[in-house]
Design an enzyme around this catalytic site. Structure first.
Site, PDB file in Angstrom:
ATOM      1  N   TRP A 122       4.754   0.598   8.039  1.00  0.00           N
ATOM      2  CA  TRP A 122       6.433   0.220   7.569  1.00  0.00           C
ATOM      3  C   TRP A 122       6.776   0.780   6.491  1.00  0.00           C
ATOM      4  O   TRP A 122       7.850   1.087   6.196  1.00  0.00           O
ATOM      5  CB  TRP A 122       6.273  -1.294   7.211  1.00  0.00           C
ATOM      6  CG  TRP A 122       5.758  -1.998   6.031  1.00  0.00           C
ATOM      7  CD1 TRP A 122       4.742  -1.552   5.464  1.00  0.00           C
ATOM      8  CD2 TRP A 122       6.382  -2.798   4.936  1.00  0.00           C
ATOM      9  NE1 TRP A 122       4.368  -2.314   4.269  1.00  0.00           N
ATOM     10  CE2 TRP A 122       5.516  -2.969   3.952  1.00  0.00           C
ATOM     11  CE3 TRP A 122       7.583  -3.400   5.090  1.00  0.00           C
ATOM     12  CZ2 TRP A 122       5.883  -3.638   2.877  1.00  0.00           C
ATOM     13  CZ3 TRP A 122       8.070  -4.214   3.929  1.00  0.00           C
ATOM     14  CH2 TRP A 122       7.070  -4.251   2.932  1.00  0.00           C
ATOM     15  N   ASP A 123       5.836   1.473   5.566  1.00  0.00           N
ATOM     16  CA  ASP A 123       6.075   2.205   4.618  1.00  0.00           C
ATOM     17  C   ASP A 123       7.267   3.165   4.720  1.00  0.00           C
ATOM     18  O   ASP A 123       8.127   3.562   4.181  1.00  0.00           O
ATOM     19  CB  ASP A 123       4.695   3.172   4.071  1.00  0.00           C
ATOM     20  CG  ASP A 123       3.795   2.185   3.957  1.00  0.00           C
ATOM     21  OD1 ASP A 123       3.405   1.445   4.543  1.00  0.00           O
ATOM     22  OD2 ASP A 123       2.987   2.405   2.762  1.00  0.00           O
TER      23      ASP A 123
ATOM     24  N   GLU B 180       0.071  -9.656   1.386  1.00  0.00           N
ATOM     25  CA  GLU B 180      -1.333  -9.874   2.260  1.00  0.00           C
ATOM     26  C   GLU B 180      -2.277 -10.545   1.704  1.00  0.00           C
ATOM     27  O   GLU B 180      -3.349 -10.601   2.434  1.00  0.00           O
ATOM     28  CB  GLU B 180      -1.470  -8.424   2.664  1.00  0.00           C
ATOM     29  CG  GLU B 180      -0.543  -7.518   3.594  1.00  0.00           C
ATOM     30  CD  GLU B 180      -0.606  -6.118   3.361  1.00  0.00           C
ATOM     31  OE1 GLU B 180      -1.080  -5.648   2.204  1.00  0.00           O
ATOM     32  OE2 GLU B 180      -0.117  -5.430   4.232  1.00  0.00           O
TER      33      GLU B 180
ATOM     34  N   LYS C  53       0.389 -10.159  -3.988  1.00  0.00           N
ATOM     35  CA  LYS C  53      -0.003  -8.641  -4.127  1.00  0.00           C
ATOM     36  C   LYS C  53       1.068  -7.944  -4.445  1.00  0.00           C
ATOM     37  O   LYS C  53       1.113  -7.003  -5.160  1.00  0.00           O
ATOM     38  CB  LYS C  53      -0.678  -8.401  -2.660  1.00  0.00           C
ATOM     39  CG  LYS C  53      -0.841  -6.736  -2.685  1.00  0.00           C
ATOM     40  CD  LYS C  53      -1.451  -6.680  -1.249  1.00  0.00           C
ATOM     41  CE  LYS C  53      -2.120  -5.109  -0.957  1.00  0.00           C
ATOM     42  NZ  LYS C  53      -2.546  -4.942   0.198  1.00  0.00           N
ATOM     43  N   GLN C  54       2.338  -8.193  -4.056  1.00  0.00           N
ATOM     44  CA  GLN C  54       3.672  -7.430  -4.185  1.00  0.00           C
ATOM     45  C   GLN C  54       4.645  -8.378  -3.934  1.00  0.00           C
ATOM     46  O   GLN C  54       4.520  -9.626  -3.161  1.00  0.00           O
ATOM     47  CB  GLN C  54       3.672  -6.173  -3.517  1.00  0.00           C
ATOM     48  CG  GLN C  54       3.671  -6.516  -1.852  1.00  0.00           C
ATOM     49  CD  GLN C  54       3.736  -5.284  -0.890  1.00  0.00           C
ATOM     50  OE1 GLN C  54       4.221  -4.054  -1.335  1.00  0.00           O
ATOM     51  NE2 GLN C  54       2.893  -5.106   0.100  1.00  0.00           N
TER      52      GLN C  54
END
Lengths: 827, 249
Positions: free
Chosen positions: A412-413, A551, A653-654
């Protein structure tokens, strides 16, 4: 440009004659010869415009290099390029005009010789002679444009080779030193050309230029300068037999072409090409081929060695052909290599330099007041531009064309982080990225069908076929074998493909794509979500068993990010279908059904706290403020605390919920950014390399300048300082895309919205100004942000929206001044 | 011919020290010389040397000063020395650590009850902390690779050195390991890397128990970086196999 009266003893890329007399009548072909040799020439003289026609006829100018003629005493300006006289409307001071024209062709002040009343013919002949004897171009990049790497660090050379990757969107080659250095071998790869099957699919290594046979001197070392403005890598190495200088580039003008000139102490002899280790290799005279599972890479080379005063000069041209499905015909590569040799180093350099300069004209971001950050930003933009082709399809892996890590798989980056920059600066490249998804729509439809769904289920990791290539297990840093569930559960990628589609359409206004393949992508992704949700007895719609961007928690139910981007996807598809002509791939009844599902999807928003719950049950997890348990931030919290601990705690995580405020702000409750930032930021470990740039953008929108700047600086250093320890395997391309988004979406507040360009700046006090260049619906837009003034320019009328003011910008533009609360239109 | 100095005291520890030096010598292509630093020749020390038929001499002076001065000889390529000092009040390995911190040549520290093989076959190279410090063992890796020893590297991150970022676990470990080996074991293609996270001493000893190496190799900082030696001190205390200390700067 400093005007001198005598000619310095070196090669220049442009010569400017400032003459008190009209252009010399008797140039005797020297002007044509100079232009043919790739030298740019400019003349400021009384009445050159009047003499231009005579001059051009007498000199038979037909070169691809540029000739600029300016009247010293009038408005006449003439540009001759590609053998044609181009229209120009610019006036102003002649030398400034010339400087701008040269800059637009990648020639800076250091490469320009300005001579007053010099003997024009002699100067031109001397510069032509330098090219005939194959002098190397000098390097002295303008401030903020040069990545300089001094010395030789045995442990760091692989990282340096990655940082200095040269790529043209199709081909990537490492920037390892041209002389023998076993610690940092050369490599090449071609976008979309893979080897292997399933999770083992990886980018196929291609043949490479053989290193020159001399070893670095133990006390010498190597110095490299990557000129980001022109995409040219300069190197000086001290070897056991003497100094070696080289200049290399991967031609942006002719993708798949590597051009190298090296000056060394002796004829290097030996092979010109080397085959990659372990590949199925075939070769012939002047070419080598590496075969993959279905396609392959062929490289053909030509070389010329000529004597030079301090040794010899080697000119080496390599033509690469890559094909994902079939091994290319070596004859094609060989013919192209000969064509490159026919053009010669100097013309190839001139056109390559001009191609890069043209890309920067629409993409540069300038920060006044932070030189280190400026270089970091340009480093990121350079590699973003270099990594994506602008025709056909572009498979943009996690590390682009800069390394084998992540096997070249597309995440998806690419859709979420890389594409927006290209949609806003070079739409053909963004379109090529979408074409990659369009051509794999059948695989996504088949995947959905196999899972009992409708529509298109795009894969978490994609490569050649479009079917998922995510491994099912792997060993983590603790040595444990862990299941990998992202391939099965990280489904928000489906909506990211739709988001990328809309992002491209919103920036470009490409109606043909919007009505055609773009609409198909929106419809099929919406159908997937409609079939994916489950409706409870109360009529609320849910998405169970997914992984969100955070994640650390898997699987979860009703992940706010997944549900909201799915909701956005359904609504955007409905909008598109309702606006479409007869013959759309979905009808109005289906669109209404999508809206119904979208409205029923839960999103975890609590109007009392104004916080979205990241997923069902998140608030019941152990409250954990990561800064209180981590020795520093960012940190990979799953490694620090263990997977089980983070799974049971409120540690991210983000950005997850917060990504909604960045990607689909129209889908979240107005005013909810601040409370969600306050809630989630202390819980975020930033253990993903994507995280700092996103938080920079979010903090900027929230007016937290210090936090935004700190995060942005970290994002720009992730590869430059090898903060992950894996940069040698390739650059973090998504982080680089995030850097641009932080600047454009975060600090500048740029957004395409309903056919207008919204501008809502947040300029940190530490900066004196911020300037961006974007393309909006085909127009070239320039944004200059200061603390007291905002200036917008466009080459064509563009509707803009600034602080509640709707206006149209064109020509010299609009000025807004700082008002008591926000901005006011000045002109 | 180059020399390994087997620095022995007049105790039962002398025998394993000489034995270990004999095993180390082929790695360096060297011979072993026994040295006892004392005013009077010790019978046990001399007997240990005689048992292995190696040259032996007694040198008066301060042990550390003498050994450091011996290191200045070009043909001296390494030392073997006992883990325990006969000075009861001294900390474990104080002389060995002092020597390793003072010379650029490797020092093999031998536990008194070391069970030694007939020859060295497997080396466990242990490193802890941020990767930048791992380069200190590059020499040891190259040496072991040249001697055709089986190499296992264990790298332990603790709380202070846990990576800042870890994106997709399925590739992150692979990418990190590949780069780690390319940087620090470029001449040892067969080296196996064991990545761990936890308390460095415990993890290194656990790896030792798992891999059954004949020798454990670790970096040891020079005197200006004493704070970096804590892990080594603790491992020396408990290691069942000889520990090769490689000087670092």
């Amino acid at each position: 440009m400093t005007t001198v009266t005598s000619m310095p003893d070196r090669r220049f890329e442009a010569v400017v004659f400032v003459a008190s007399e009209p252009v010399e009548a008797d140039l005797d072909g020297s002007l044509a010869a100079a232009l043919d040799a790739g030298l740019a020439v400019a003349v400021v003289a009384p009445g050159p415009g009047r003499d231009a026609a005579v001059l051009l006829r007498s000199e038979r100018v037909a070169s691809r290099s540029v000739l600029l003629l300016a009247s010293g005493d009038g408005p006449d300006r003439t540009v001759v390029e590609d053998g044609r006289v181009l229209p120009t409307t610019e006036a102003g001071e002649p030398l400034n005009w010339i400087r701008r024209e040269l800059w637009a062709r990648g020639i800076d002040r250091a490469g320009t010789l300005v001579l007053a009343d010099a003997p024009q013919r002699e100067v031109l002949v001397a510069q032509v002679e330098r090219r005939r004897t194959r002098h190397l171009p000098e390097v002295d990049p303008a401030p903020g444009w040069g990545l300089v790497l001094e010395g030789h660090d045995p442990e760091g050379e692989r990282v340096r080779a990655t940082l200095t990757t040269l790529a043209d969107g199709r081909l990537g080659i490492g920037g390892a030193t041209v002389v023998h250095d076993p610690g940092a071998p050369s490599w090449s790869m071609v976008a979309g050309v893979y080897d292997g099957d399933g999770p083992e699919t990886h980018l196929l290594p291609g043949p490479v230029a053989a290193s020159l046979p001399w070893r670095l001197h133990p006390e010498g070392g190597v110095a490299r300068t990557l000129d980001l403005r022109t995409g040219v890598l300069h190197e000086r190495a001290l070897t056991d037999v003497g100094p070696v200088r080289s200049v290399r580039f991967a031609s942006l003008r002719r993708p798949g072409s590597v051009v190298e000139r090296a000056c060394g102490p002796a004829d290097p002899e030996g092979p010109l090409l080397v085959a990659p280790d372990g590949a199925r290799v075939t070769d012939g005279v002047g070419w080598k081929a590496a075969a993959g599972t279905s396609g392959g890479i062929v490289a053909a080379v030509t070389a010329a060695v000529t004597p030079a005063p301090d040794g010899v000069v080697l000119d080496r041209m390599i033509a690469y052909e890559g094909d994902p499905e079939d091994l290319p015909d070596p004859a094609t590569a060989t013919a192209r290599a000969r064509e490159l040799a026919g053009c010669g180093f100097d013309l190839l350099l001139a056109e390559h330099r001009a191609a890069w300069a043209a890309r920067w004209e629409d993409a540069d971001v300038e920060i006044d007041g932070d030189d280190e950050l400026q270089l970091g930003v340009r480093f990121a933009l350079f590699h973003l531009m270099a990594s994506v082709a602008d025709e056909g399809e572009a498979a943009v892996g996690a590390r682009g064309l800069s390394g084998q890590a992540y096997r070249g798989h597309v995440f998806w980056d690419s859709d979420t982080f890389v594409l927006p920059f290209l949609a806003a600066t070079h739409p053909p490249a963004a379109r090529a990225m979408l074409e990659y998804r369009v051509r794999r729509l059948d695989a996504a439809l088949d995947t959905a069908r196999r899972r009992g769904r409708r529509g298109a289920r795009f894969p978490w990791e994609s490569a050649r076929t479009g079917y998922d290539v995510t491994p099912s297990s792997a060993r983590d840093r603790t040595g444990r074998l862990v299941p990998i569930r992202t391939g099965l559960l990280e489904e928000h990628v489906v909506a990211q493909v739709a988001w990328a589609t809309s992002c491209y359409v919103d920036w470009t206004g490409d109606a043909d794509f919007a009505r055609g393949p773009g609409l198909e992508l929106l419809v099929q992704t919406a159908r997937y979500w409609e079939s994916r949700v489950r409706t409870d007895a109360a009529g609320a719609a849910h998405i169970y068993g997914v992984v969100g961007p955070d994640e650390y928690h898997e699987p979860v139910d009703d992940n706010a990010f997944t549900n909201v981007v799915a909701r956005w996807n359904l609504r955007r598809a409905a909008d598109a279908v309702e606006a479409a002509d007869v013959g759309a791939p979905a009808g109005l009844d289906e669109a209404r059904a999508w809206r119904h599902v979208a409205d029923a999807l839960v999103d975890g928003y609590d109007p009392t706290t104004r916080v979205y719950e990241q997923f069902a049950g998140f608030h019941e997890l152990e409250a954990l403020f990561i800064a209180e348990v981590a020795p520093r931030l960012p940190i990979a919290a799953d490694l620090l605390l263990g997977r089980d601990r983070v799974r049971g705690a409120q540690v991210l995580k983000q950005a997850d919920v917060l990504m909604l405020h960045h990607l689909v702000p129209e889908e979240v409750v107005p005013g909810s950014l601040r409370p969600n930032l306050d809630f989630y930021e202390p819980r975020t470990a930033h253990g993903s390399s994507l995280s700092p740039a996103m938080h920079a953008a979010l903090a900027a929108r929230a007016g937290d300048h210090e936090g935004a700047l700190s995060a942005l600086r970290m994002a720009t250093r992730i590869d430059l300082d090898d903060l992950t320890g894996t940069t040698a395997g390739g650059l973090h391309l998504a982080t680089m895309g995030g850097v641009w988004q932080a600047l454009a979406f975060g600090f500048a507040g740029l957004r395409p919205r309903h056919g207008r360009l919204v501008v809502d700046p947040q300029l940190p006090p530490a900066w004196d100004g911020l300037r961006l260049r974007v393309r909006f619906h085909g127009s070239r837009v320039r944004v200059r942000i200061g603390h007291e003034e905002l200036h917008l320019e466009s080459d064509r009328p563009v509707p803009v929206h600034v602080d509640g003011i709707d206006a149209v910008v064109e020509g010299t533009g609009l000025r807004f001044g700082r008002a008591a609360e926000g901005w006011e239109l000045l002109t | 011919m180059s020399r390994i100095i087997a620095a022995v005291d007049d105790s039962a520890a002398a025998h394993p020290v000489v034995a270990a030096a004999q095993l180390l010598a082929p790695v360096f292509g060297a011979e072993v010389e026994g040295v006892h630093v004392a005013d009077v020749e010790g019978r046990t020390a001399a007997a240990a040397a005689a048992g292995f038929k190696i040259p032996f001499r007694t040198v008066p002076g301060e042990p550390l000063d003498v050994l450091v001065s011996l290191a200045a000889d070009d043909d001296v390529v390494g030392f073997a020395i006992g883990q325990r000092s006969h000075v009861a009040a001294a900390a474990t390995g104080h002389l060995a650590l002092g020597l390793a911190g003072s010379v650029d040549k490797p020092v093999l520290v031998v536990p008194p009850r070391a069970v030694l093989p007939d020859r060295f076959r497997r080396v466990l190279i242990a490193m802890a902390g941020v990767p930048g410090r791992a380069r200190e063992l590059k020499r040891a890796i190259a040496l072991a690779a040249d001697a055709d020893l089986e190499l296992v590297a264990v790298h332990v991150d603790d709380e202070s050195s846990v990576p800042s970022f870890s994106d997709q676990v399925q590739y992150e470990t692979e990418a990190y390991a590949e780069e780690f080996l390319a940087r620090y074991a470029p001449g040892a293609p067969g080296v196996r890397l064991d990545l761990r996270i936890g308390a460095p001493v415990e993890e290194i000893l656990a790896a030792c128990a798992q891999e059954h190496p004949d020798v454990l190799a670790m970096g040891w900082p020079h005197a200006d970086e004493p704070e970096r030696g804590e892990v080594v001190r603790a491992v020396l205390e408990r290691s069942p196999v000889p520990v090769l200390l490689v000087a670092t700067r």
